[in-house]
Scaffold this motif. Structure first.
Motif: not given
Length: 362
Positions: A42-47, A72-73, A140-143, A359-360
């Protein structure tokens, strides 16, 4: 084992990816093992590490590469040998490390510092290889799929968008602060007020440091630093004698700077006797030289720190709840990942970008 979902994400295909040229496409995750967990992201931080990797800055990247190690998801598949009492539907996260050897005779793994495992079996969450030779892909993806040992339940008190950047950015500062005695009676300096540095101020405050000094080149982040919890601000561009004026003022310095041109010897002047300097930022070139007496005269120490161990991440999340630590973040839709990477490179984040997979998110 088949699933009813596809592994697809933003893939860097060559160094131009960092300029906003990632491509959305499918990929093959690591082969399923019963110790694994699949996460619906659901969430992806950018580092900053994402940018270094996309452009092959530290080393040649193993393209195609899907970056993102602040994930995180929800768990959608949990192996029957998974650790951590994780169940399907649980809100979980994973940080910058997704594997280590975990052998009983591994000194690091056996003593709770899996992040420093030196054996075959250690793998980063993206642009690395698992022991079976399969590639690791990021958030940076769905799963996402990976070993459960490095998957963490997210406390209900922390929102997903806040939790994501804590899993790399947060722990990268929490770990060296805690390990080097940050707390009552200590004066702490944080060098570089960006995505990492803002976590340094937040966690130094949460750990109870007597004084927190924020250090940056320009004065434009002073107000933010004070709002985050800093007691003092040093702008190195504004005062040509800053090192002299603030000499012997802190017990612990954490440097988040990733420039090989940092004024390292001047930073070391800020340390008190028996003070410690810890580098967490990772330049693409060597650190500058400094005179040995910068350490000898004060009995000072210089060291480094890499992310944090699973136990430390759980400890950090508990402290986050207890002290109500809240990251300063900007959310962007996952579909805007390319532009967000470009903006990150232009230092526009205040202070962490988090991609939201709309979408999630229900």
């Amino acid at each position: 084992m088949s699933t009813d979902y596809k592994f697809q994400g933003w893939m860097g295909l060559d160094p131009s990816a960092v300029d906003g040229n990632m491509k959305w496409q499918s990929y093959e995750p690591k082969p399923w093992q019963e110790t694994d967990v699949d996460i619906k992201i659901t969430h992806a931080g950018i580092c900053g590490s994402d940018l270094h990797t996309l452009r092959s800055g530290w080393k040649p990247t193993d393209y195609p590469c899907c970056v993102g190690h602040e994930i995180v998801g929800h768990a959608v598949k949990v192996g029957n040998k998974a650790e951590g009492d994780i169940k399907v539907g649980d809100r979980v996260g994973v940080g910058a490390q997704s594997s280590s050897c975990l052998k009983p005779d591994c000194e690091e793994c056996a003593n709770g510092v899996e992040n420093h495992c030196q054996n075959i079996g250690k793998a980063n969450t993206y642009d690395d290889r698992y022991p079976d030779g399969s590639k690791s892909y990021g958030g940076y993806a769905d799963y996402w799929r990976g070993p459960s040992h490095f998957v963490f339940k997210i406390p209900e008190e922390i929102s997903s968008e806040d939790a994501a950047p804590m899993l790399c950015g947060g722990i990268t500062l929490y770990s060296p602060l805690k390990r080097n005695g940050c707390g009552p009676g200590k004066k702490v300096g944080i060098i570089g007020i960006g995505g990492l540095g803002h976590f340094g101020i937040l966690y130094a405050k949460a750990l109870g440091a007597d004084k927190i000094v924020a250090i940056s080149r320009k004065a434009n982040k002073k107000d933010d630093a004070l709002k985050l919890g800093a007691d003092e601000y040093i702008s190195t561009d504004e005062d040509s004698k800053w090192a002299e004026h603030h000499a012997q003022s802190v017990d612990l310095l954490i440097s988040t700077v990733s420039s090989p041109n940092m004024p390292l010897e001047q930073y070391l002047q800020l340390l008190r006797v028996h003070g410690t300097f810890i580098q967490v930022g990772a330049p693409e070139d060597r650190l500058p030289a400094f005179h040995a007496f910068a350490l000898i005269a004060k009995g000072a120490k210089i060291g480094g720190s890499a992310i944090g161990a699973p136990g430390e991440i759980r400890e950090m999340l508990d402290l986050t709840v207890k002290k109500k630590v809240k990251a300063w973040i900007n959310t962007r839709p996952m579909k805007e990942a390319n532009q967000t990477v470009v903006d990150m490179g232009a230092n526009k984040a205040r202070y962490r970008y988090v991609l939201v997979n709309e979408a999630h998110v229900k």
